[in-house]
Design a protein around this motif. Structure first.
Motif, PDB file in Angstrom:
ATOM      1  N   LEU A  66      28.647  38.615   7.973  1.00  0.00           N
ATOM      2  CA  LEU A  66      28.320  37.987   6.676  1.00  0.00           C
ATOM      3  C   LEU A  66      27.805  39.037   5.694  1.00  0.00           C
ATOM      4  CD1 LEU A  66      26.670  34.609   7.794  1.00  0.00           C
ATOM      5  CD2 LEU A  66      28.853  34.886   6.621  1.00  0.00           C
ATOM      6  N   TYR A  67      26.996  39.952   6.196  1.00  0.00           N
ATOM      7  CA  TYR A  67      26.463  41.018   5.341  1.00  0.00           C
ATOM      8  C   TYR A  67      27.614  41.834   4.752  1.00  0.00           C
ATOM      9  CZ  TYR A  67      23.717  45.077   3.856  1.00  0.00           C
ATOM     10  OH  TYR A  67      23.135  46.075   3.106  1.00  0.00           O
ATOM     11  N   ASN A  68      28.572  42.183   5.609  1.00  0.00           N
ATOM     12  CA  ASN A  68      29.723  42.966   5.142  1.00  0.00           C
ATOM     13  C   ASN A  68      30.601  42.177   4.186  1.00  0.00           C
ATOM     14  OD1 ASN A  68      29.003  45.247   6.577  1.00  0.00           O
ATOM     15  ND2 ASN A  68      30.056  44.578   8.436  1.00  0.00           N
ATOM     16  N   ALA A  69      30.679  40.858   4.397  1.00  0.00           N
ATOM     17  CA  ALA A  69      31.501  40.014   3.522  1.00  0.00           C
ATOM     18  C   ALA A  69      30.895  39.910   2.120  1.00  0.00           C
ATOM     19  CB  ALA A  69      31.648  38.620   4.127  1.00  0.00           C
ATOM     20  N   MET A  70      29.580  40.197   2.023  1.00  0.00           N
ATOM     21  CA  MET A  70      28.917  40.064   0.716  1.00  0.00           C
ATOM     22  C   MET A  70      28.553  41.423   0.111  1.00  0.00           C
ATOM     23  SD  MET A  70      26.516  36.677   1.144  1.00  0.00           S
ATOM     24  CE  MET A  70      25.710  37.013   2.700  1.00  0.00           C
ATOM     25  N   LYS A  71      28.912  42.498   0.805  1.00  0.00           N
ATOM     26  CA  LYS A  71      28.548  43.843   0.363  1.00  0.00           C
ATOM     27  C   LYS A  71      29.461  44.299  -0.771  1.00  0.00           C
ATOM     28  CE  LYS A  71      29.049  47.164   3.265  1.00  0.00           C
ATOM     29  NZ  LYS A  71      29.004  47.938   4.505  1.00  0.00           N
ATOM     30  N   LYS A 107      35.043  35.467   0.296  1.00  0.00           N
ATOM     31  CA  LYS A 107      34.685  34.049   0.460  1.00  0.00           C
ATOM     32  C   LYS A 107      35.370  33.426   1.675  1.00  0.00           C
ATOM     33  CE  LYS A 107      33.563  33.318  -4.390  1.00  0.00           C
ATOM     34  NZ  LYS A 107      33.757  34.726  -4.787  1.00  0.00           N
ATOM     35  N   GLU A 108      36.592  33.851   1.906  1.00  0.00           N
ATOM     36  CA  GLU A 108      37.363  33.331   3.051  1.00  0.00           C
ATOM     37  C   GLU A 108      36.634  33.625   4.368  1.00  0.00           C
ATOM     38  OE1 GLU A 108      41.014  31.379   4.040  1.00  0.00           O
ATOM     39  OE2 GLU A 108      40.548  32.127   2.045  1.00  0.00           O
ATOM     40  N   ALA A 109      36.162  34.863   4.496  1.00  0.00           N
ATOM     41  CA  ALA A 109      35.448  35.268   5.727  1.00  0.00           C
ATOM     42  C   ALA A 109      34.160  34.477   5.881  1.00  0.00           C
ATOM     43  CB  ALA A 109      35.150  36.764   5.683  1.00  0.00           C
ATOM     44  N   ILE A 110      33.461  34.274   4.766  1.00  0.00           N
ATOM     45  CA  ILE A 110      32.194  33.521   4.789  1.00  0.00           C
ATOM     46  C   ILE A 110      32.451  32.079   5.249  1.00  0.00           C
ATOM     47  CG2 ILE A 110      30.337  32.570   3.348  1.00  0.00           C
ATOM     48  CD1 ILE A 110      30.612  35.132   1.591  1.00  0.00           C
ATOM     49  N   LEU A 111      33.451  31.441   4.642  1.00  0.00           N
ATOM     50  CA  LEU A 111      33.693  30.030   4.981  1.00  0.00           C
ATOM     51  C   LEU A 111      34.203  29.881   6.404  1.00  0.00           C
ATOM     52  CD1 LEU A 111      36.483  28.047   4.956  1.00  0.00           C
ATOM     53  CD2 LEU A 111      36.765  29.103   2.745  1.00  0.00           C
ATOM     54  N   LYS A 132      30.432  23.994  -6.350  1.00  0.00           N
ATOM     55  CA  LYS A 132      30.469  23.059  -5.219  1.00  0.00           C
ATOM     56  C   LYS A 132      30.563  23.787  -3.887  1.00  0.00           C
ATOM     57  CE  LYS A 132      34.119  21.401  -7.199  1.00  0.00           C
ATOM     58  NZ  LYS A 132      35.178  20.659  -7.919  1.00  0.00           N
ATOM     59  N   PHE A 133      31.304  24.875  -3.892  1.00  0.00           N
ATOM     60  CA  PHE A 133      31.482  25.652  -2.662  1.00  0.00           C
ATOM     61  C   PHE A 133      30.124  26.204  -2.192  1.00  0.00           C
ATOM     62  CE2 PHE A 133      32.825  29.846  -0.664  1.00  0.00           C
ATOM     63  CZ  PHE A 133      33.211  29.270   0.545  1.00  0.00           C
ATOM     64  N   GLU A 134      29.359  26.706  -3.155  1.00  0.00           N
ATOM     65  CA  GLU A 134      28.018  27.220  -2.825  1.00  0.00           C
ATOM     66  C   GLU A 134      27.127  26.101  -2.285  1.00  0.00           C
ATOM     67  OE1 GLU A 134      23.792  27.488  -4.323  1.00  0.00           O
ATOM     68  OE2 GLU A 134      25.259  27.416  -5.947  1.00  0.00           O
ATOM     69  N   ARG A 135      27.168  24.948  -2.928  1.00  0.00           N
ATOM     70  CA  ARG A 135      26.329  23.809  -2.500  1.00  0.00           C
ATOM     71  C   ARG A 135      26.667  23.397  -1.061  1.00  0.00           C
ATOM     72  NH1 ARG A 135      23.210  19.789  -5.430  1.00  0.00           N
ATOM     73  NH2 ARG A 135      22.986  17.988  -4.075  1.00  0.00           N
ATOM     74  N   LEU A 136      27.960  23.400  -0.764  1.00  0.00           N
ATOM     75  CA  LEU A 136      28.425  23.014   0.568  1.00  0.00           C
ATOM     76  C   LEU A 136      27.973  24.029   1.626  1.00  0.00           C
ATOM     77  CD1 LEU A 136      30.210  21.237   2.440  1.00  0.00           C
ATOM     78  CD2 LEU A 136      32.154  22.614   1.741  1.00  0.00           C
ATOM     79  N   ILE A 137      28.219  25.306   1.373  1.00  0.00           N
ATOM     80  CA  ILE A 137      27.885  26.355   2.348  1.00  0.00           C
ATOM     81  C   ILE A 137      26.372  26.442   2.567  1.00  0.00           C
ATOM     82  CG2 ILE A 137      27.927  28.867   2.746  1.00  0.00           C
ATOM     83  CD1 ILE A 137      30.640  27.520   3.316  1.00  0.00           C
ATOM     84  N   VAL A 138      25.615  26.391   1.471  1.00  0.00           N
ATOM     85  CA  VAL A 138      24.148  26.451   1.596  1.00  0.00           C
ATOM     86  C   VAL A 138      23.634  25.217   2.344  1.00  0.00           C
ATOM     87  CG1 VAL A 138      21.998  26.366   0.257  1.00  0.00           C
ATOM     88  CG2 VAL A 138      23.773  28.008  -0.346  1.00  0.00           C
ATOM     89  N   GLY A 139      24.254  24.067   2.084  1.00  0.00           N
ATOM     90  CA  GLY A 139      23.879  22.840   2.795  1.00  0.00           C
ATOM     91  C   GLY A 139      24.056  22.985   4.295  1.00  0.00           C
ATOM     92  N   LEU A 140      25.129  23.651   4.691  1.00  0.00           N
ATOM     93  CA  LEU A 140      25.411  23.847   6.115  1.00  0.00           C
ATOM     94  C   LEU A 140      24.396  24.775   6.787  1.00  0.00           C
ATOM     95  CD1 LEU A 140      29.289  24.263   5.976  1.00  0.00           C
ATOM     96  CD2 LEU A 140      28.070  22.406   7.122  1.00  0.00           C
ATOM     97  N   MET A 141      23.762  25.641   5.996  1.00  0.00           N
ATOM     98  CA  MET A 141      22.823  26.616   6.569  1.00  0.00           C
ATOM     99  C   MET A 141      21.450  26.024   6.861  1.00  0.00           C
ATOM    100  SD  MET A 141      24.648  29.249   6.925  1.00  0.00           S
ATOM    101  CE  MET A 141      23.338  30.228   7.621  1.00  0.00           C
ATOM    102  N   ARG A 142      21.179  24.835   6.331  1.00  0.00           N
ATOM    103  CA  ARG A 142      19.849  24.236   6.552  1.00  0.00           C
ATOM    104  C   ARG A 142      19.868  23.311   7.762  1.00  0.00           C
ATOM    105  NH1 ARG A 142      19.713  23.785   0.535  1.00  0.00           N
ATOM    106  NH2 ARG A 142      18.120  25.290  -0.093  1.00  0.00           N
ATOM    107  N   PRO A 143      18.770  23.223   8.514  1.00  0.00           N
ATOM    108  CA  PRO A 143      18.696  22.200   9.560  1.00  0.00           C
ATOM    109  C   PRO A 143      18.827  20.824   8.890  1.00  0.00           C
ATOM    110  CG  PRO A 143      16.826  23.726   9.694  1.00  0.00           C
ATOM    111  CD  PRO A 143      17.538  24.021   8.423  1.00  0.00           C
ATOM    112  N   LEU A 144      19.418  19.853   9.582  1.00  0.00           N
ATOM    113  CA  LEU A 144      19.709  18.553   8.962  1.00  0.00           C
ATOM    114  C   LEU A 144      18.492  17.936   8.273  1.00  0.00           C
ATOM    115  CD1 LEU A 144      21.653  16.241   8.298  1.00  0.00           C
ATOM    116  CD2 LEU A 144      21.074  15.205  10.497  1.00  0.00           C
ATOM    117  N   ALA A 145      17.324  17.989   8.916  1.00  0.00           N
ATOM    118  CA  ALA A 145      16.127  17.377   8.314  1.00  0.00           C
ATOM    119  C   ALA A 145      15.782  18.040   6.983  1.00  0.00           C
ATOM    120  CB  ALA A 145      14.952  17.479   9.281  1.00  0.00           C
TER     121      ALA A 145
END
Length: 326
Positions: A29-34, A40-44, A81-94
């Motif tokens: 992920l670090y390399n995908a954002m460097k 974005k493809e690698a991140i998703l 929307k893509f950012e909202r979705l990916i960031v949403g996935l990174m949080r624990p459900l609660a």
């Protein structure tokens, strides 16, 4: 522990990634954002093929390796929307639920639909986790914030749901089934004006199993489904909330299939709803939701997402969907 359906099988669409190494994923992920622009493809691909527990471990590894917050970096690199979705996935459900509710209560006007969807559909344990996460993330009490932002019977029912004290499913009191059905009938159709408190008490506290029997009994003695009485007797947000509670008691996957369908049909997609349902159900009952969706709307969830969204956002949603049922 992964939640399982009636058959004891896991019913989520996102599974644990085999041979997982958190530090390796953090590095990818670090390399995908460097550098300039991000892959974005690698991140998703990476984030949608790990389950929530693994994503949390990646976040921790990322901080240990680079001294940086992965969610903050993702927010900086991605948009919309893509950012909202990916960031949403990174949080624990609660914490994801807590953030959604915080957003729903903040700003001008309350997003009642979001409050209804989350609080009507979560289990006791999920509600307790949500209250804890909200306290931890915002140093505030969720109940106090809900009280400050809602009113009337709607507020009362939300507070009942926030207690997370619904009886567990094996609690069915045979003698109470008839009584509850009669009490609901007398609180609504047989009364001049409606006794909302009865509806709130019975629908907010009894077990799902018990309430399904109450609904059958209600149909028998009144000649109509409980939903018809709620529509006839109540209005506004309390009506919508109680109908959502009844739907989730009858079938949670069917409730979410309908939420997804409504989010995508007609003009303009309601992306917040679409994201919230896809993120929050991907490790619970997405396979059941897909099954109901296919039967009810004669179209697969996969094909509807495909027709209705675009770009990386679409690709990520399709991965969460986990397959086509056409």
């Amino acid at each position: 522990m992964a939640p399982t359906g009636k058959t004891g099988r896991y019913r989520g669409s996102v599974k644990e990634f085999p041979n997982f190494t958190a530090s390796q994923d953090a590095e990818a992920l670090y390399n995908a954002m460097k550098g300039f622009g991000s892959d974005k493809e690698a991140i998703l691909d990476l984030i949608t093929s790990r389950n929530n527990k693994q994503r949390i471990e990646i976040s921790q590894a990322y901080k240990s390796l680079y001294g940086k917050d992965l969610i903050a970096d993702l927010k900086r690199e991605l948009t919309g929307k893509f950012e909202r979705l990916i960031v949403g996935l990174m949080r624990p459900l609660a914490y994801f639920d807590a953030k959604e509710i915080k957003d729903a209560l903040q700003g001008i006007g309350t997003d009642e639909k979001c409050l209804i969807e989350i609080l009507a559909s979560r289990t006791n344990q999920q509600i307790h986790n949500l209250v804890e996460a909200y306290r931890d993330a915002y140093e505030r009490e969720l109940e106090a914030d809900v009280l400050g932002d809602t009113s009337g019977h709607f507020k009362k029912m939300l507070v009942v749901l926030l207690q997370g004290t619904r009886e567990e499913d094996d609690v069915v009191s045979e003698d109470l089934v008839e009584q509850d059905a009669k009490d609901l009938l007398e609180a609504g159709d047989l009364k001049w004006g409606t006794d909302e408190a009865q509806f709130i008490y019975i629908l907010g506290n009894r077990s799902k199993q018990h309430l399904r029997l109450v609904f059958d009994e209600y149909l028998k003695i009144s000649g109509k489904p409980i939903e018809d009485s709620i529509r006839g007797e109540l209005s506004g947000d309390i009506e919508k909330l109680l109908l959502a509670v009844v739907k989730c008691i009858r079938s949670t996957p069917e409730y979410f299939a309908e939420r997804l369908y409504k989010a995508m049909k007609g003009l303009g997609t309601k992306d917040n709803t679409l994201i919230r349902v896809m993120v929050s159900r991907s490790e619970i009952d997405m396979l059941d939701i897909r099954e109901v969706f296919r039967t009810k709307y004669e179209k697969s969830l996969h094909s509807m997402i495909k027709d209705d969204t675009s770009g990386e956002y679409k690709k990520a949603l399709l991965k969460l969907c986990g397959g086509d049922d056409e």
